[in-house]
Motif scaffolding. Structure first.
Motif, short mmCIF file in Angstrom:
data_model
loop_
_atom_site.label_atom_id
_atom_site.label_comp_id
_atom_site.label_asym_id
_atom_site.label_seq_id
_atom_site.Cartn_x
_atom_site.Cartn_y
_atom_site.Cartn_z
N SER A 1 0.83 -1.20 0.00
CA SER A 1 0.00 0.00 0.00
C SER A 1 0.86 1.24 0.00
O SER A 1 2.02 1.23 0.42
CB SER A 1 -0.90 0.03 1.24
OG SER A 1 -1.71 -1.11 1.32
N ALA B 1 0.11 5.20 1.21
CA ALA B 1 -0.79 6.19 1.78
C ALA B 1 -0.26 7.59 1.49
O ALA B 1 0.90 7.89 1.78
CB ALA B 1 -0.93 5.98 3.28
N THR C 1 -5.19 6.28 -0.90
CA THR C 1 -4.30 5.14 -0.88
C THR C 1 -4.32 4.42 -2.22
O THR C 1 -5.38 4.26 -2.84
CB THR C 1 -4.70 4.15 0.23
OG1 THR C 1 -4.66 4.83 1.50
CG2 THR C 1 -3.74 2.97 0.28
#
Length: 122
Positions: A21, A23, A78
């Protein structure tokens, strides 16, 4: 205050899966196309996948097609990279990138994250 923070890297066995991921904060995420790049040991940086600002278009390097999926959640600021059928040659530091695109033309600044390490090994 622009910040891109990758997470989710780690050790995975060949054939396994991993989702990493990125962010984002400090800019209007929904205005930016997002990409994942990677750099393997002793290799140059290469583009892995990209996704348009709305998520409507994606692009993948040939070696990742059918195995990797890029997605984004603009409500969460995200972007994700789902990696399946991982191979040892996928071992690399994976970096998140953000840039504004008008078609194929980039405008303004491009932002980078710090990277997250993915190791594919038995």
């Amino acid at each position: 205050q622009v910040q891109l923070v990758e997470s989710g890297g780690g050790l995975v066995q060949p054939g396994g899966s991993l989702r990493i991921s990125c962010a984002a904060s400090g800019f209007t995420f929904s205005n930016y196309a997002m990409s994942w790049y990677r750099q393997a040991p002793g290799k140059g940086r290469e583009l892995v996948a990209s996704i348009s600002s709305t998520g409507g278009n994606t692009n993948y390097a040939d070696s990742m097609k059918g195995r990797f999926t890029i997605s984004r959640d603009n409500a969460k600021n995200t972007v994700y990279l789902q990696m399946n059928s991982l191979k040892p040659e996928d071992t690399a530091v994976y970096y998140c990138n953000a840039k504004v695109m008008l078609g194929t033309i980039s405008i303004g600044n491009s932002y980078w994250g710090q990277g997250t390490q993915v190791i594919v090994s038995s």
